[in-house]
Design an enzyme around this catalytic site. Structure first.
Site, PDB file in Angstrom:
ATOM      1  N   PRO A   1      -2.259   0.515  13.107  1.00 28.64           N
ATOM      2  CA  PRO A   1      -2.806  -0.455  14.059  1.00 28.64           C
ATOM      3  C   PRO A   1      -2.080  -0.454  15.399  1.00 28.64           C
ATOM      4  O   PRO A   1      -2.607  -0.972  16.384  1.00 28.64           O
ATOM      5  CB  PRO A   1      -2.609  -1.792  13.340  1.00 28.64           C
ATOM      6  CG  PRO A   1      -1.417  -1.549  12.462  1.00 28.64           C
ATOM      7  CD  PRO A   1      -1.576  -0.136  11.979  1.00 28.64           C
TER       8      PRO A   1
ATOM      9  N   GLN B   1      12.696  -5.978  11.243  1.00 27.79           N
ATOM     10  CA  GLN B   1      11.501  -5.669  12.018  1.00 27.79           C
ATOM     11  C   GLN B   1      10.296  -6.503  11.570  1.00 27.79           C
ATOM     12  O   GLN B   1       9.430  -6.847  12.377  1.00 27.79           O
ATOM     13  CB  GLN B   1      11.160  -4.182  11.888  1.00 27.79           C
ATOM     14  CG  GLN B   1      12.144  -3.251  12.570  1.00 27.79           C
ATOM     15  CD  GLN B   1      11.812  -1.790  12.323  1.00 27.79           C
ATOM     16  OE1 GLN B   1      11.329  -1.438  11.248  1.00 27.79           O
ATOM     17  NE2 GLN B   1      12.055  -0.954  13.312  1.00 27.79           N
TER      18      GLN B   1
ATOM     19  N   ASP C   1       0.838  -1.202   0.000  1.00 36.10           N
ATOM     20  CA  ASP C   1       0.000   0.000   0.000  1.00 36.10           C
ATOM     21  C   ASP C   1       0.868   1.245   0.000  1.00 36.10           C
ATOM     22  O   ASP C   1       1.803   1.377   0.796  1.00 36.10           O
ATOM     23  CB  ASP C   1      -0.889   0.012   1.243  1.00 36.10           C
ATOM     24  CG  ASP C   1      -1.767   1.252   1.301  1.00 36.10           C
ATOM     25  OD1 ASP C   1      -2.821   1.254   0.642  1.00 36.10           O
ATOM     26  OD2 ASP C   1      -1.384   2.217   1.993  1.00 36.10           O
TER      27      ASP C   1
ATOM     28  N   SER D   1     -10.777   5.892   1.609  1.00 34.24           N
ATOM     29  CA  SER D   1     -10.051   5.995   2.878  1.00 34.24           C
ATOM     30  C   SER D   1     -10.718   7.035   3.762  1.00 34.24           C
ATOM     31  O   SER D   1     -10.936   8.171   3.334  1.00 34.24           O
ATOM     32  CB  SER D   1      -8.592   6.390   2.626  1.00 34.24           C
ATOM     33  OG  SER D   1      -7.886   6.545   3.843  1.00 34.24           O
TER      34      SER D   1
ATOM     35  N   TYR E   1       2.669  10.360  -0.536  1.00 39.43           N
ATOM     36  CA  TYR E   1       3.703   9.947   0.404  1.00 39.43           C
ATOM     37  C   TYR E   1       5.078  10.396  -0.114  1.00 39.43           C
ATOM     38  O   TYR E   1       5.498  10.015  -1.217  1.00 39.43           O
ATOM     39  CB  TYR E   1       3.705   8.435   0.608  1.00 39.43           C
ATOM     40  CG  TYR E   1       2.459   7.883   1.258  1.00 39.43           C
ATOM     41  CD1 TYR E   1       1.522   8.708   1.890  1.00 39.43           C
ATOM     42  CD2 TYR E   1       2.208   6.512   1.254  1.00 39.43           C
ATOM     43  CE1 TYR E   1       0.396   8.191   2.481  1.00 39.43           C
ATOM     44  CE2 TYR E   1       1.075   5.984   1.857  1.00 39.43           C
ATOM     45  CZ  TYR E   1       0.171   6.819   2.457  1.00 39.43           C
ATOM     46  OH  TYR E   1      -0.961   6.304   3.048  1.00 39.43           O
TER      47      TYR E   1
ATOM     48  N   ARG F   1       9.795   6.919  17.058  1.00 39.59           N
ATOM     49  CA  ARG F   1       9.000   7.835  16.234  1.00 39.59           C
ATOM     50  C   ARG F   1       8.570   9.071  17.016  1.00 39.59           C
ATOM     51  O   ARG F   1       8.540  10.176  16.485  1.00 39.59           O
ATOM     52  CB  ARG F   1       7.767   7.097  15.691  1.00 39.59           C
ATOM     53  CG  ARG F   1       6.956   7.921  14.708  1.00 39.59           C
ATOM     54  CD  ARG F   1       5.792   7.137  14.154  1.00 39.59           C
ATOM     55  NE  ARG F   1       6.225   5.984  13.386  1.00 39.59           N
ATOM     56  CZ  ARG F   1       5.374   5.181  12.739  1.00 39.59           C
ATOM     57  NH1 ARG F   1       4.078   5.399  12.789  1.00 39.59           N
ATOM     58  NH2 ARG F   1       5.823   4.155  12.054  1.00 39.59           N
TER      59      ARG F   1
ATOM     60  N   GLY G   1       4.427  -0.851   8.600  1.00 42.22           N
ATOM     61  CA  GLY G   1       5.624  -0.321   7.972  1.00 42.22           C
ATOM     62  C   GLY G   1       6.850  -0.850   8.681  1.00 42.22           C
ATOM     63  O   GLY G   1       6.751  -1.494   9.728  1.00 42.22           O
TER      64      GLY G   1
ATOM     65  N   GLU H   1       9.279 -10.227  13.117  1.00 37.85           N
ATOM     66  CA  GLU H   1       8.469 -10.303  14.330  1.00 37.85           C
ATOM     67  C   GLU H   1       7.034  -9.864  14.058  1.00 37.85           C
ATOM     68  O   GLU H   1       6.082 -10.447  14.574  1.00 37.85           O
ATOM     69  CB  GLU H   1       9.092  -9.441  15.432  1.00 37.85           C
ATOM     70  CG  GLU H   1      10.404  -9.981  15.963  1.00 37.85           C
ATOM     71  CD  GLU H   1      10.260 -11.389  16.530  1.00 37.85           C
ATOM     72  OE1 GLU H   1       9.344 -11.605  17.359  1.00 37.85           O
ATOM     73  OE2 GLU H   1      11.028 -12.273  16.134  1.00 37.85           O
TER      74      GLU H   1
ATOM     75  N   TRP I   1      -4.938   1.417   8.904  1.00 36.39           N
ATOM     76  CA  TRP I   1      -3.600   1.983   9.106  1.00 36.39           C
ATOM     77  C   TRP I   1      -3.426   2.378  10.573  1.00 36.39           C
ATOM     78  O   TRP I   1      -4.389   2.526  11.305  1.00 36.39           O
ATOM     79  CB  TRP I   1      -3.336   3.163   8.171  1.00 36.39           C
ATOM     80  CG  TRP I   1      -4.213   4.380   8.323  1.00 36.39           C
ATOM     81  CD1 TRP I   1      -5.433   4.584   7.747  1.00 36.39           C
ATOM     82  CD2 TRP I   1      -3.919   5.568   9.072  1.00 36.39           C
ATOM     83  NE1 TRP I   1      -5.928   5.826   8.103  1.00 36.39           N
ATOM     84  CE2 TRP I   1      -5.017   6.453   8.913  1.00 36.39           C
ATOM     85  CE3 TRP I   1      -2.835   5.969   9.860  1.00 36.39           C
ATOM     86  CZ2 TRP I   1      -5.056   7.720   9.510  1.00 36.39           C
ATOM     87  CZ3 TRP I   1      -2.879   7.233  10.446  1.00 36.39           C
ATOM     88  CH2 TRP I   1      -3.974   8.078  10.271  1.00 36.39           C
TER      89      TRP I   1
END
Length: 352
Positions: free
Chosen positions: A208, A293, A50, A153, A55, A229, A287, A296, A206
């Site tokens: 989540p 990453q 996606d 969306s 972006y 972040r 992401g 997992e 998105w």
């Protein structure tokens, strides 16, 4: 390997863990690392990707296209979106008018290096364009073979009903909605989800993990972890993270730790499994800034939560969660977010 789910009332299957590149490709992550991460996703069984033209001001689509170059196109499901302004951001460089959709899809196809996208999504609702014009343009793209399915969306329940009715009249399939959804942001549950079930529309959700808060790495009263972040001002999403960074919320998230440990999961895996427990969710978008990453993350696809686990998660999070369905009406601006002038040429951080 990652499981597949049907997208809405269609025959299209997508991976329930879908790779998204909102704040990573073209901005936060070097291109070589982005390509490696996409390939890691494929190795783990993720075939659905996606993105959106906005972006990184189109760069994210270009990076994804480069990462997928040379792969068997039929084995991939590629989603992108249209609505937000890109380029010089003039009067017609945003929204869902026939002109902007026409220009946007051809730009997206060029950057992605493909003849068609599997799912083309209206990134927000456009109050300035007649819905009939938007849906007719989408229908034309479907008949031209440039788009296979249509999604939206952050649309409200009445908007979904109106769009679905027009799509059916035009002989095309509106199969998905892409809202924010997590254990801490649950505004779609009261109206959007029941309406979507009735119409045969799935959610592709998105954030989540609530911008990373549902990883459990942020502790009440503790300094922000370096490199997280919430500590990174470059991403443009720090204000959204701060909405979840209250001591009350962070304390509630820590209540998930024993539930996760008892299940042999991380808090993040538990939070993703909770989202996928909703039968109206076809996929959750994740992401990654590093390939490792994802190994997992995808383990959440193998998890089936029991009723007791779901109840325990809700008991921990529901008292601090945002649930007001009226908030869905505030997400789409009543006017197009277009601008003119040199300052408009700078990338503007947007929500997914």
């Amino acid at each position: 390997m990652v499981a597949y789910r049907y997208l809405g009332h269609s025959g299209l299957k997508i991976t329930e863990i879908t790779y998204g590149n909102w704040i990573t490709h073209g901005s936060q992550v070097e291109n070589d690392t982005a390509v490696q991460t996409v390939h890691a996703a494929l190795d783990l069984g993720i075939t659905s990707f996606d993105t959106a033209d906005v972006y990184a001001n189109t760069a994210a689509e270009s990076v994804l296209g480069a990462a997928l170059k040379g792969l068997r196109r039929e084995s991939l499901e590629i989603f992108t979106k249209v609505y937000w302004p890109i380029g010089p951001k003039g009067a017609n460089d945003a929204g869902l008018s026939r002109k902007h959709i026409h220009d946007a899809i051809h730009g997206s196809l060029r950057r992605l290096g493909t003849d068609y996208v599997d799912l083309y999504q209206a990134h927000r609702f456009d109050y300035e364009t007649p819905l009939e014009e938007t849906m007719q343009t989408f229908a034309d793209l479907v008949r031209q073979g440039k788009v296979l399915y249509i999604g939206v969306s952050e649309w409200t329940a009445p908007q979904l009903r109106a769009g679905h009715a027009l799509a059916k009249e035009l002989g095309i399939q509106l199969v998905s909605n892409q809202p924010q959804y997590s254990g801490l942001w649950r505004v779609i549950e009261e109206e959007v989800v029941p309406t979507s079930r009735d119409l045969g529309i799935s959610q592709i959700v998105w954030s989540p993990l609530a911008q990373g808060v549902l990883t459990g790495k942020y502790l009440p009263g503790a300094p922000l972890p370096a490199g997280s972040r919430a500590a990174d001002e470059r991403t443009g999403v720090r204000p959204r993270i701060e909405d979840f960074m209250t001591d009350e919320i962070l304390t509630a998230v820590q209540k998930l730790r024993p539930i996760a440990e008892e299940s042999g999961l991380s808090i993040a895996q538990l939070a993703l499994a909770w989202v996928l427990h909703n039968d109206n969710v076809a996929a959750t978008i994740v992401g990654a800034s590093r390939p490792e990453q994802l190994a997992e993350t995808v383990k959440a696809s193998d998890v089936t939560l029991g009723d007791d686990q779901v109840a325990a998660i809700d008991e921990a999070l529901l008292p601090v969660a945002v649930t007001d369905p009226a908030l869905t009406y505030e997400i789409s601006s009543k006017t197009r977010p277009a601008a003119r002038g040199p300052e408009a040429r700078q990338p503007v951080p947007q929500t997914a």
